[in-house]
Design a protein around this motif. Structure first.
Motif, PDB file in Angstrom:
ATOM      1  N   ARG A   1       0.861  -1.092  -0.015  1.00 13.97           N
ATOM      2  CA  ARG A   1      -0.051   0.126  -0.173  1.00 13.97           C
ATOM      3  C   ARG A   1       0.945   1.255  -0.214  1.00 13.97           C
ATOM      4  N   ALA A   2       0.169   2.218  -0.570  1.00 17.08           N
ATOM      5  CA  ALA A   2       0.853   3.664  -0.680  1.00 17.08           C
ATOM      6  C   ALA A   2       0.206   4.658   0.144  1.00 17.08           C
TER       7      ALA A   2
ATOM      8  N   GLU B   1       4.905  11.933  10.281  1.00 17.70           N
ATOM      9  CA  GLU B   1       4.952  10.682  10.517  1.00 17.70           C
ATOM     10  C   GLU B   1       4.127  10.035   9.999  1.00 17.70           C
ATOM     11  N   LEU B   2       4.377   8.626   9.660  1.00 19.17           N
ATOM     12  CA  LEU B   2       3.908   7.603   8.970  1.00 19.17           C
ATOM     13  C   LEU B   2       3.300   6.551   9.899  1.00 19.17           C
ATOM     14  N   SER B   3       2.136   6.086   9.915  1.00 20.10           N
ATOM     15  CA  SER B   3       1.393   5.267  10.845  1.00 20.10           C
ATOM     16  C   SER B   3       0.682   4.322  10.380  1.00 20.10           C
ATOM     17  N   ILE B   4       0.993   3.096  10.767  1.00 20.04           N
ATOM     18  CA  ILE B   4       0.290   1.872  10.500  1.00 20.04           C
ATOM     19  C   ILE B   4      -0.746   1.540  11.578  1.00 20.04           C
ATOM     20  N   ILE B   5      -1.792   1.723  11.402  1.00 15.85           N
ATOM     21  CA  ILE B   5      -2.859   1.442  12.427  1.00 15.85           C
ATOM     22  C   ILE B   5      -3.958   0.337  11.994  1.00 15.85           C
ATOM     23  N   ASP B   6      -4.304  -0.379  12.809  1.00 17.28           N
ATOM     24  CA  ASP B   6      -5.165  -1.445  12.779  1.00 17.28           C
ATOM     25  C   ASP B   6      -6.625  -1.056  12.815  1.00 17.28           C
ATOM     26  N   SER B   7      -7.342  -1.031  11.833  1.00 13.58           N
ATOM     27  CA  SER B   7      -8.795  -0.651  11.883  1.00 13.58           C
ATOM     28  C   SER B   7      -9.553  -2.014  12.148  1.00 13.58           C
TER      29      SER B   7
ATOM     30  N   VAL C   1     -12.785  -1.807  12.373  1.00 18.49           N
ATOM     31  CA  VAL C   1     -13.925  -1.649  11.782  1.00 18.49           C
ATOM     32  C   VAL C   1     -13.850  -1.989  10.136  1.00 18.49           C
ATOM     33  N   LYS C   2     -12.706  -2.018   9.877  1.00 13.90           N
ATOM     34  CA  LYS C   2     -12.389  -2.494   8.412  1.00 13.90           C
ATOM     35  C   LYS C   2     -12.077  -3.732   8.298  1.00 13.90           C
ATOM     36  N   GLN C   3     -11.526  -4.124   9.537  1.00 11.52           N
ATOM     37  CA  GLN C   3     -10.534  -5.429   9.512  1.00 11.52           C
ATOM     38  C   GLN C   3      -9.526  -5.345   8.389  1.00 11.52           C
ATOM     39  N   GLN C   4      -8.821  -4.138   8.393  1.00 10.03           N
ATOM     40  CA  GLN C   4      -7.844  -3.736   7.488  1.00 10.03           C
ATOM     41  C   GLN C   4      -6.719  -2.915   8.162  1.00 10.03           C
ATOM     42  N   PRO C   5      -5.723  -3.098   7.748  1.00 11.86           N
ATOM     43  CA  PRO C   5      -4.632  -2.141   8.255  1.00 11.86           C
ATOM     44  C   PRO C   5      -4.950  -0.614   7.529  1.00 11.86           C
ATOM     45  N   VAL C   6      -4.659   0.340   8.262  1.00 10.93           N
ATOM     46  CA  VAL C   6      -4.982   1.850   7.678  1.00 10.93           C
ATOM     47  C   VAL C   6      -3.424   2.469   7.780  1.00 10.93           C
TER      48      VAL C   6
END
Lengths: 709, 188
Positions: B153-154, B169-175, B177-182
C-alpha cells in the motif's frame, strides 16, 4: 447636456466617496475591534501551538528511546535519553500517560537500561531515588527487583537478598512477567544458599515449585539443590534429583509476547537456551556418575556416563569416569580402550593426563606390570612435555596480542552459545587449549574478557568518531569557501543594489496614485485598453483638425459637425466609465501597492538577514570550536580506554598465569605419582625375582574414583 | 586420582609438618591480602569502565546534536518518523520512501524492530535537507496483510517546508471496523 452629465457625475462621485468613507470607517473600526479581540486569542493559540509542538517533540524523542530499548540497543537508548534530557530538562516527568501508564515508568526504564549497559552505580542511584519517592506498587516492586539485581551483579549478596525480600509473592505474581519472576526466584534461590547455609532442603524446594514450567532456571536450581544435598550427606535424595535432571530431555522453548523488562532479564534465544540445557544435563550426569561410582554402583554409573556428550564441556571428564566405571565392573579391556582414547587426545587436560595413571592401574590389576610400567614411562614423557608446553604458554599469555586475539574468538564463539578455545586456534601452537578453556569459562575471566571487549568496542567507536571530527573540520572549511564564493557572487551581481531601485520605482508609482487621488483623476487608473482607446480618440481628434485645416486651404466645405460630436461622445463615454470605476480602481491600485510594499518589506528583511549572515563570520569559528572540543574529549577518552585496556590485559594475563601455575602443580604431582608407582613396580619385580612367590598386586592400590569425587 | 600418593603424604607429614603449618599460615595471610587487593583492583577497573561508558554516552549525545546542527539545520530539516499499531492486520516487511518522486530511503525490518514498534517505539526513518516550499512525500508499505496475503500500500502527503524544522509521521494502524490496516501520513 454635458454639463448636466458632469454635475450628475460629480454628485454621484461625492455620494460614493461619502459612502466609501463611512464604509471605510466602519471597516477600520471593526478591524480594530477584531484585532483587539484576536490579539490575546492569537497569543493563547500561539502558546498552545508551541506547547503542543513541545509535547509532540518530547513524545517522539521518548518513543525513539523505546525503539532502541526494545531492540536491546542500550547504549543508543541511553544516548537518545540523554539527548531528550538535554532538550527537555525534567522531560521524563512529562511523558504522556499512554506511554508511561501501560508500559513502563520512564525513570525505571532509564535505570534498567543503565543496569543492562553496565552503569551499575547510576542504576542503583535511580532505583534508590524511585524507592525514596514512594511511587506506585508496580514501580516499587520493579525498582526493588532491579536494585537487587544490581547488587547481585556487584557481588553485594547481603544487600541483594534484602532487596529481593522486599518484594512480596503477591506483587511478584501481579506485576512481573513469568521470565522476570523466574529470574527473581532464581537469584533468590542462589542467595538463599549463600546466606542461609543452614536452611533445610524442603524450604529450598519451594523455589523449584514456583519457577515456571519451561524456565531454564529450573535446571540450574535443581542442580544446585542436588549439590547442596550431596554436601549435607543426603546422597539418595541427591541421586534422585540428579537422575531427574540427567533424563530431562525437554528442550522446549516458549516464545511469547515480550514484556517491558525482558530486554534486561531474558536472552530469549532458543539456540542458546537449548545449548545451556544440554550443558546442565551433561553436568548433572557427570556428577551423578561419579556419585554412583563413590557409592560402589559402577553398573549404573556406566549407563549414566554413556549419556554425556563427548563434544560437550564435560566430555573428557566423562570419558575418564566412564573408564573408571568399566574398570570397577571388571571390564578392564573396555576401561583401557576408553583411557587410550583420552591418552591420544592432544590437549593436556587433567583428565587426559590422569588417563595414563588410570591405565597403569588397570594393567597392574590385570597382572600386566610390564605394560603398566610402559604406560607410566609414556605418561612421564607426556608430563615432562606438558610442563615445557605450560612454560611456553606462560610466556604466551604475557603477550598483549594473545589476550586481544581472544576477543575475536570470543565474539565468534559466543554465536555457538559458549566460549571456548579450540585446538584450531592459530594463535596457539601449544596443546594447552584445555587449560585455556578452563580459564575462559571461569566467571572472573569472562567478566574481565567482557570488560576488555566492551572497552575495545568503545575504543573503535571513539576512533570512528575521531575520523568523523576530521571530516567535519574539512566540511566546515569547504562550507566557508563556498560561502565566501557566494558572497562574492552576490556582490558582483549587484543583487543587493536592485532593491533600492525598485523602491524608487514604487515611490514614483505611489506619488502618481496620490496625485490621482488629489485630483480625483480617473484617467490614471484606467485600464490599459481604455487608455489605448483614449489615445485613438485623441489621434482621431488630431486627424479631424488636420482634415479641417486642409479643407480650408483647398477651399472645400468644412467637415460635418457630426464627426466632432461623435468623437467627443466616445471620449466623454470613456471619461464617464473611468470616473465610474474610479473608486474601484483606486482601491485596487492601493491594494496592489500594499502588496508590493509587503513584498518589498519581506525582501528587505531577507536581504537584511542575508547581510547579517554575511557579516556573521565567527559562526564558523563557533562550530569549529564545538568540533574541536568534541575531538579533544574523544582523544582524552581514547587515552583512558587504552589505559583501561592495559590494566585489563595485565589482569587477564595474571589470571591465565595463575591457572597455568595450578595446572603445573597438578602435572608435577602426576609426575611424582608416576615415579612412585614405577619405583613400587620395580620393587615388586625385584621382590618377585628374590622370592619367586611374592604376589604382584600390592595392597597400596586404592579405590581411584573416590579421589576424583 | 591420588591412589599412589599415600606413602609420600606420610613421609611429608613426619618431616615437614611444623614448617608446613607456618607456611600455610603465611600463605593464607598472603593470599587474603592478595585477594583483597585484587578485589579493589577489580572495583577500580569496573568503576573506570563505568566512568568511560558514561563519558561515551555524553560524547555520543553531543555528537548527535552537533551532527544535526551541522548536517541538518532547522531551516532545511525534514524528519520522517514511522509508528505502528499492534499489527493484527499487517505484518511489515519493508518501507520505501520517496520525496518529490525521488527514492530517499528503503528499509527492511527485523523481528526485533517490529516488536520495538509494537511496544510503542517510533523509528526515525529518514532525515533530510529540503528547500523551503511545497514537497510531496510518498511511502510504500510492503508486508503481509490479512490472511497472510502479500500486501503493498502507498500513502502520500503534500507539505510545505518553512524556515522551521518539519516533522512528518507515517502510521500503520489496525482498523477493527474495516478489518484492514490503515496507513496514514501526517504533519506533526
Amino acid at each position: 447636456m454635458i454639463l448636466a452629465l458632469n454635475n450628475s457625475l460629480s454628485l454621484r462621485r461625492l455620494s460614493f466617496n461619502m459612502l466609501s468613507w463611512s464604509s471605510t470607517l466602519r471597516c477600520a473600526l471593526s478591524c480594530c475591534l477584531v484585532l483587539l479581540i484576536s490579539l490575546p486569542i492569537n497569543a493563547q493559540v500561539n502558546s498552545q501551538d508551541a506547547g503542543s509542538t513541545h509535547t509532540v517533540q518530547l513524545e517522539k524523542a521518548y518513543q525513539q528511546v523505546l525503539y532502541e530499548y526494545y531492540q536491546g540497543n542500550f547504549s543508543l537508548g541511553l544516548t537518545q535519553l540523554a539527548i531528550l534530557e538535554q532538550k527537555f530538562p525534567n522531560g521524563l516527568a512529562h511523558i504522556p500517560e499512554f506511554l508511561r501508564g501501560h508500559q513502563v515508568e520512564p525513570e525505571l526504564l532509564k535505570g534498567g537500561m543503565s543496569l543492562a549497559y553496565g552503569l551499575d552505580s547510576q542504576a542503583a542511584d535511580i532505583f534508590l531515588r524511585l524507592l525514596k519517592d514512594n511511587t506506585s506498587a508496580d514501580v516499587t516492586a520493579h525498582a526493588w527487583l532491579l536494585l537487587g539485581k544490581t547488587y547481585y551483579q556487584n557481588h553485594k549478596f547481603s544487600d541483594a537478598a534484602q532487596a529481593f525480600q522486599n518484594i512480596s509473592q503477591g506483587h511478584a505474581e501481579q506485576f512481573f512477567e513469568p521470565s522476570t519472576r523466574d529470574s527473581w526466584l532464581y537469584m533468590q534461590s542462589q542467595l538463599y544458599g549463600f546466606l542461609l547455609t543452614d536452611a533445610s532442603g524442603d524450604e529450598q524446594i519451594q523455589w523449584l515449585e514456583q519457577l515456571s514450567k519451561h524456565s531454564i532456571y529450573r535446571d540450574y536450581v535443581g542442580y544446585n539443590q542436588a549439590l547442596a544435598l550431596l554436601q549435607k550427606g543426603q546422597g539418595q535424595s541427591a541421586i534422585a534429583r540428579l537422575t531427574t535432571l540427567g533424563n530431562n530431555n525437554s528442550n522446549s522453548f516458549v516464545s511469547r509476547w515480550m514484556s517491558w523488562a525482558d530486554p534486561i532479564f531474558s536472552e530469549n534465544e532458543q539456540q542458546q537456551v537449548e545449548a545451556e540445557r544440554d550443558a546442565i544435563r551433561d553436568r548433572a550426569n557427570l556428577t551423578l556418575g561419579y556419585t554412583l561410582l563413590q557409592n560402589e554402583e559402577p553398573h549404573q554409573a556406566f549407563r549414566v556416563f554413556e549419556k554425556i556428550r563427548t563434544e560437550g564441556l564435560d566430555g573428557d571428564a566423562a570419558l575418564l569416569g566412564y573408564g573408571w566405571a568399566a574398570a570397577k565392573k571388571d571390564e578392564l579391556q573396555t576401561a583401557l580402550a576408553i583411557w587410550q582414547r583420552l591418552m591420544h587426545m592432544p590437549q593436556n587436560s587433567e583428565f587426559t593426563l590422569e588417563a595414563y595413571l588410570a591405565s597403569a592401574y588397570a594393567y597392574e590389576k590385570a597382572f600386566a606390570p610390564r605394560q603398566s610400567l610402559h604406560v607410566l614411562q609414556l605418561g612421564l614423557t607426556r608430563y615432562e612435555k606438558t610442563l615445557v608446553e605450560l612454560g611456553q604458554a606462560e610466556q604466551q599469555v604475557k603477550q598483549r596480542a594473545f589476550i586481544l586475539g581472544l576477543l575475536a574468538d570470543n565474539q565468534s564463539k559466543e554465536l555457538d552459545g559458549y566460549v571456548s578455545l579450540d585446538s584450531g586456534d592459530k594463535s596457539q601452537p601449544l596443546n594447552s587449549t584445555q587449560v585455556f578453556n578452563s580459564v575462559v569459562v571461569s566467571s572472573e575471566f569472562r567478566a574481565g574478557l567482557s570488560a576488555l571487549e566492551q572497552s575495545h568496542v568503545l575504543e573503535q567507536q571513539l576512533q570512528n568518531w575521531q575520523q568523523r571530527m576530521d571530516h567535519y573540520h574539512l566540511m566546515l572549511d569547504e562550507r566557508q569557501i563556498e560561502r565566501t564564493k557566494r558572497a562574492k557572487q552576490i556582490l558582483q551581481n549587484r543583487t543587493l543594489e536592485q532593491l533600492p531601485q525598485l523602491q524608487t520605482q514604487r515611490d514614483t508609482l505611489a506619488q502618481v496614485i496620490d496625485t490621482a487621488k488629489q485630483q480625483q483623476d480617473g484617467q490614471i487608473f484606467m485600464s490599459q485598453q481604455s487608455q489605448q482607446w483614449l489615445n485613438r480618440i485623441k489621434r482621431s481628434e488630431k486627424r479631424l483638425g488636420t482634415i479641417a485645416q486642409l479643407k480650408t486651404q483647398l477651399g472645400q466645405p468644412p467637415l460635418a459637425d457630426s464627426y466632432h460630436q461623435r468623437v467627443k461622445r466616445v471620449a466623454g463615454r470613456l471619461m464617464w466609465q473611468a470616473s465610474e470605476a474610479y473608486a474601484d480602481n483606486q482601491w485596487q491600485a492601493n491594494k496592489a501597492l500594499k502588496q508590493l510594499d509587503n513584498e518589498i518589506g519581506k525582501t528587505l528583511q531577507g536581504q537584511q538577514q542575508l547581510l547579517n549572515q554575511l557579516a556573521a563570520k565567527p559562526d564558523f569559528a563557533k562550530q569549529r570550536l564545538r568540533v574541536s572540543n568534541l575531538a579533544q574529549r574523544i582523544d582524552n577518552q581514547i587515552a583512558n580506554t587504552n589505559a583501561l585496556q592495559n590494566r585489563l590485559i595485565s589482569q587477564l594475563s595474571a589470571t591465565f598465569n595463575q591457572f597455568i601455575q595450578v595446572h603445573k602443580r597438578k602435572v608435577t604431582h602426576y609426575i611424582l605419582q608416576a615415579q612412585l608407582a614405577i619405583v613400587r613396580l620395580n620393587d615388586q619385580a625385584l621382590q618377585k625375582d628374590i622370592d619367586g612367590s611374592t604376589p604382584l598386586d600390592d595392597t597400596s592400590t586404592t579405590a581411584p574414583a573416590g579421589d576424583k569425587l | 586420582m591420588n591412589f599412589y600418593s599415600e606413602k609420600t603424604a606420610k613421609i611429608n607429614s613426619i618431616h615437614w609438618s611444623i614448617p608446613l603449618i607456618f607456611a600455610v599460615l603465611l600463605g593464607t595471610s598472603l593470599q587474603v591480602s592478595a585477594e583483597q587487593s585484587e578485589q579493589s583492583d577489580n572495583n577500580t577497573v569496573t568503576e573506570q569502565l563505568q566512568q568511560l561508558k558514561r563519558e561515551v554516552i555524553a560524547l555520543n549525545r553531543d555528537l548527535f546534536v552537533l551532527e544535526e546542527d551541522l548536517l541538518f539545520p532547522s531551516s532545511t530539516q525534514v524528519v520522517v518518523y514511522l509508528a505502528m499499531d499492534v499489527g493484527t492486520y499487517f505484518n511489515l516487511d519493508a518501507v520505501e520512501l520517496q520525496i518529490d518522486d525521488r527514492v530517499v530511503s528503503h528499509h527492511l525490518y527485523t523481528e526485533k524492530q517490529i516488536q520495538a514498534l509494537f511496544k510503542g517505539g517510533v523509528q526515525k526513518l529518514h532525515i533530510d535537507n529540503l528547500a523551503q516550499g511545497e514537497h510531496q512525500l510518498s511511502a510504500f508499505f510492503i508486508g503481509k496483510g490479512p490472511q497472510d496475503r502479500e500486501y503493498k500500500r502507498a500513502v502520500s502527503i503534500t507539505f510545505t517546508k518553512t524556515g522551521e524544522a518539519k516533522s512528518l509521521e507515517l502510521s500503520i494502524i489496525d482498523s477493527s471496523v474495516k478489518q484492514q490496516p490503515v496507513f496514514e501520513a501526517v504533519e506533526l
